[in-house]
Write an enzyme that holds these catalytic residues in place. Sequence first.
Site, PDB file in Angstrom:
ATOM      1  N   SER A  62       5.655  -3.798   2.230  1.00 31.96           N
ATOM      2  CA  SER A  62       4.482  -3.846   1.550  1.00 31.96           C
ATOM      3  C   SER A  62       3.222  -3.235   2.551  1.00 31.96           C
ATOM      4  O   SER A  62       1.908  -3.008   2.227  1.00 31.96           O
ATOM      5  CB  SER A  62       4.015  -5.041   1.155  1.00 31.96           C
ATOM      6  OG  SER A  62       3.991  -6.365   2.120  1.00 31.96           O
ATOM      7  N   GLU A 101       5.328   1.579  -5.709  1.00 36.05           N
ATOM      8  CA  GLU A 101       4.529   2.579  -4.865  1.00 36.05           C
ATOM      9  C   GLU A 101       5.520   3.489  -4.050  1.00 36.05           C
ATOM     10  O   GLU A 101       6.570   2.916  -3.497  1.00 36.05           O
ATOM     11  CB  GLU A 101       3.802   1.886  -3.854  1.00 36.05           C
ATOM     12  CG  GLU A 101       2.566   1.390  -4.412  1.00 36.05           C
ATOM     13  CD  GLU A 101       1.406   0.577  -3.311  1.00 36.05           C
ATOM     14  OE1 GLU A 101       0.524   1.067  -3.379  1.00 36.05           O
ATOM     15  OE2 GLU A 101       2.250  -0.209  -2.736  1.00 36.05           O
TER      16      GLU A 101
END
Length: 291
Positions: free
Chosen positions: A119, A152
């Site tokens: 992340s 993402e």
Amino acid sequence: MGIKTVGIVGAGQMGNGIAHVFSLAGYDVTLTDISQDSLDRGLATIRKNMDRQVTKEKITAETRDDAMSRIRTTLQVTDIGPSDLIVEAATERETIKTAIFEDLQPHLKPETILTSNTSSISITRLASRTDRPERFMGLHFMNPVPVMKLVELIRGIATDEETYQTMLQVVDSLGKTAASAEDFPAFIVNRILLPMINEAVYTLYEGVGNVRSIDTALKLGAAHPMGPLELADFIGLDTCLAIMNVLYDGLADTKYRPCPLLTKYVEAGWLGRKSGRGFYDYRGETPVPTR
């Protein structure tokens, strides 16, 4: 590049969710972890979540059974080496992620694509420690993976166009939407989300509001589905702190300084839902604010 087989490292909250969506999309999945208990819990979670989808008539029982049959587990990370695509979803610590890719390297096919569900950690740096930086990308799923529609896609400085286009197709095949991000600390979502959570902790730390008033203010005043402190507990306060430290170290800007209260909670082992206590105490029937 045709992707048919997927190896996933880590059977925890993110890893089992990633295995769930890949198996439902028709991929053959091999899930690996360092303990059999983790693998058993991961499979049980996948089954429970698919059962819920059957109950809600989002999938059929036959689809669930087919998907479950496509998942196998192993304690040997090297067993996933021959996969077309590998998704690393281990603990958010760079040393662990690097060690995993080093262990895998001798067992990979030349065309295997490597990805990390990190992340916040630099994709370029992780990729540089492998033998295929051009076939390495960030593939950051949102939690809970079966529900959240966004992924993402992060290109490292060496990622080639063929790898990027292949991963765009993979994300689309999962029924999810890709948001392409450049490789800067915390990418897009966490670059925006975590400073907001950190600021909410500062608001608590400075006595501007208590836990309940801060969460209520953001839920009703900004139409957020969860308050920032409730969300921090859901993410894990250790993960929140790690991402803030990545931002602070990577951008050298004091606006990303982690709140001392966040650090204190992590030092106490109050990590949120997963440990039973964070900004809320989850040990009773209903969560109770701890401040």
